[in-house]
Design a protein around this motif. Structure first.
Motif, mmCIF file in Angstrom:
data_model
loop_
_atom_site.group_PDB
_atom_site.id
_atom_site.type_symbol
_atom_site.label_atom_id
_atom_site.label_comp_id
_atom_site.label_asym_id
_atom_site.label_seq_id
_atom_site.Cartn_x
_atom_site.Cartn_y
_atom_site.Cartn_z
ATOM 1 N N GLU A 423 0.815 -1.213 0.000
ATOM 2 C CA GLU A 423 0.000 0.000 0.000
ATOM 3 C C GLU A 423 0.850 1.265 0.000
ATOM 4 O OE1 GLU A 423 0.804 -1.310 4.171
ATOM 5 O OE2 GLU A 423 0.064 -2.280 2.346
ATOM 6 N N VAL A 424 2.090 1.156 0.490
ATOM 7 C CA VAL A 424 2.971 2.330 0.529
ATOM 8 C C VAL A 424 3.318 2.795 -0.883
ATOM 9 C CG1 VAL A 424 5.223 3.173 1.322
ATOM 10 C CG2 VAL A 424 3.897 1.629 2.764
ATOM 11 N N ILE A 425 3.328 1.846 -1.835
ATOM 12 C CA ILE A 425 3.708 2.188 -3.212
ATOM 13 C C ILE A 425 2.709 3.158 -3.834
ATOM 14 C CG2 ILE A 425 4.373 1.213 -5.453
ATOM 15 C CD1 ILE A 425 4.920 -1.383 -4.135
ATOM 16 N N TRP A 426 1.527 3.265 -3.273
ATOM 17 C CA TRP A 426 0.541 4.221 -3.784
ATOM 18 C C TRP A 426 1.101 5.645 -3.812
ATOM 19 C CZ3 TRP A 426 -3.812 3.752 -6.354
ATOM 20 C CH2 TRP A 426 -4.511 2.541 -6.325
ATOM 21 N N LEU A 427 2.045 5.931 -2.927
ATOM 22 C CA LEU A 427 2.617 7.280 -2.882
ATOM 23 C C LEU A 427 3.370 7.625 -4.167
ATOM 24 C CD1 LEU A 427 3.947 7.263 0.797
ATOM 25 C CD2 LEU A 427 1.908 8.400 -0.085
ATOM 26 N N LEU A 428 3.743 6.589 -4.946
ATOM 27 C CA LEU A 428 4.411 6.863 -6.216
ATOM 28 C C LEU A 428 3.486 7.529 -7.215
ATOM 29 C CD1 LEU A 428 6.448 3.551 -6.758
ATOM 30 C CD2 LEU A 428 7.304 5.758 -5.927
ATOM 31 N N CYS A 429 2.199 7.252 -7.119
ATOM 32 C CA CYS A 429 1.238 7.785 -8.108
ATOM 33 C C CYS A 429 1.190 9.311 -8.117
ATOM 34 C CB CYS A 429 -0.145 7.188 -7.861
ATOM 35 S SG CYS A 429 -0.229 5.418 -8.208
#
Length: 477
Positions: A423-429
């Protein structure tokens, strides 16, 4: 014929008056405009070099106004002409090209050049000039070893960027009246620029499959990826050289590309023509010896697509940008083949969309440059200035589509085995959304570099975003 002092001044063309070779240039221009006709070149050469030069001259048109003339030497020639000196353009180039250059400059009273009957080079040129002006009855300006045969019959020699040891050879047969040399010593800087070693950074894409699979800690796979990086660099540099040789007339009309080494005459076109196959052979030898056969096949596909792009696709609007995006994606596929890692659908889809957007940025920037120069279209391209808004819309849409692919991957494809906190990877968007929006804002304002990849490397904000993205991925592991 009787002439007043000083004697007639006979001037060589290739390498002397101009810092290039018209035979090599006309060959690549033929390859660019009539690639299938190039197959006839060996048959023309069998009939002699004069026949080859004449056949090329009949089929291509050179823009003599944009040729890289030797500035200091040309200024001196104009001064000699103003003083009433009799100037002769004596060259082994095709007579058609020689007369075009003479007509453009307007300082030559006579042209002596290669015709269907004879290749006017070396001893033949010396004999022709002696017939016209007598033994030791003329001065001669040249630059190469082949000119020593002419200086042996000349009154005095004028040297222009002389080749190695040519000055000593000329001094042994006649006196040296003047010398012009604007070379800045032996330096590799022009070669670094021509090979575009900074563009090798694009080949880092071959490491992406290894990074995405979280297997960079395996030395054997890392070595395979490094070898793939090197082979792609060699192949890409050969393509860059070939592309520059094919685009010489176009680059010379461009405000920045005219400074490229071959277009500006900093590097000899013959050296570039020899370097292209040398680099290509080295790349495929390395691929065949050290990497899987599938990788060599992908490398060959990359080269064929690049060659097709240089000859045909870059002139077709929209298809050229799709081809550029495909070339970037092929690097990722090649990295996967070198390390035997299967690339995911998400990775390939993301690559196509993001690199299509950057390819459209490149075209938009070129059109803006043409608009600033008062031109309606980019020469050699299929675009017009009126396409600017459309390119911006399509490029923005493609960039945002890459963000959507990333979001869908995070929601559906992020492997829990690879990420403990996907879920942390959402910050890449949002970071990617901001970066793409900023790139297109700068492009719209005319502040974008010719190459958006180079912009991303040099831009402080882009560097900061890359660092933040790396931290986000680390937190997700």
């Amino acid at each position: 014929m009787a002439y007043s002092t000083p004697p007639p001044l006979c001037v060589d063309l290739d390498g002397t008056l101009i810092k290039t070779d018209l035979l090599i240039e006309s060959f690549f221009l033929l390859l660019k405009t009539h690639p299938l006709v190039v197959l006839l070149v060996p048959f023309w050469l069998l009939c002699g070099k004069a026949r080859l030069k004449q056949e090329l001259a009949r089929r291509v048109e050179l823009d003599v106004a944009t040729l890289p003339y030797h500035p200091a030497f040309l200024t001196w020639l104009c001064e000699q002409h103003a003083r009433g000196r009799y100037l002769v353009l004596a060259t082994s180039a095709a007579e058609t090209f020689a007369r075009q250059v003479a007509d453009h400059l307007g300082i030559f009273s006579q042209v002596t050049a290669t015709t269907d009957d004879a290749n006017l080079s070396g001893q033949r040129k010396a004999e022709r000039l002696c017939q016209c002006f007598g033994e030791r009855g003329f001065d001669y300006a040249g630059n190469g070893r082949v000119d020593v045969a002419v200086w042996a019959h000349a009154h005095q020699a004028i040297l222009v960027n002389p080749a190695h040891r040519v000055r000593d050879q000329a001094a042994q047969v006649t006196g040296i009246a003047a010398e012009f040399d604007d070379r800045q010593g032996k330096t590799l800087k022009p070669w670094f620029k021509a090979l575009r070693l900074h563009q090798w950074l694009k080949n880092v894409l071959v490491f992406i499959p290894l990074l995405a699979a979280h297997r960079v800690h395996e030395p054997a796979l890392l070595l395979q990826a490094a070898l793939a990086y090197l082979t792609f660099g060699l192949c890409a540099s050969s393509v860059y050289l070939l592309n520059d040789l094919l685009d010489l007339p176009i680059d010379r009309e461009h405000p920045r590309k005219r400074l490229r080494p071959f277009a500006a005459g900093t590097l000899p076109v013959l050296a570039g023509a020899l370097a292209v196959p040398a680099l290509l052979i080295l790349a495929f030898l390395l691929a065949g010896i050290a990497l899987p056969p599938l990788f060599a096949g992908i490398l060959l596909s990359y080269f064929v697509l690049t060659l097709t792009y240089s000859l045909f696709l870059k002139q077709i609007a929209m298809l050229d940008t799709v081809a550029l995006a495909a070339l970037y994606t092929l690097r990722i596929i090649a990295g996967a083949a070198a390390t035997a890692i299967v690339p995911t659908f998400w990775l390939l889809a993301f690559s196509m969309f993001i690199f299509l957007s950057l390819a459209l940025v490149k075209r938009h920037t070129e059109l803006l440059a043409m608009q600033d120069m008062g031109q309606n279209a980019a020469r050699g391209r299929g675009y017009q200035v009126g396409d600017l808004q459309l390119l911006q819309a399509l490029g923005s849409a493609s960039g945002y589509s890459s963000v959507l692919v990333l979001a869908l991957y995070i929601n559906n494809g992020a492997n829990p085995a690879l990420y403990r906190h996907p879920e942390v990877i959402w910050l890449l968007c949002p970071l990617l959304l901001y970066w793409i929006s900023r790139v297109w804002l700068k492009t719209h304002r005319g502040d974008m570099h010719d190459d958006p990849v180079i912009f991303a490397i040099q831009d402080r904000v882009s560097q900061m975003l890359i660092g933040i993205s790396a931290v986000i991925v680390w937190l997700a592991l």
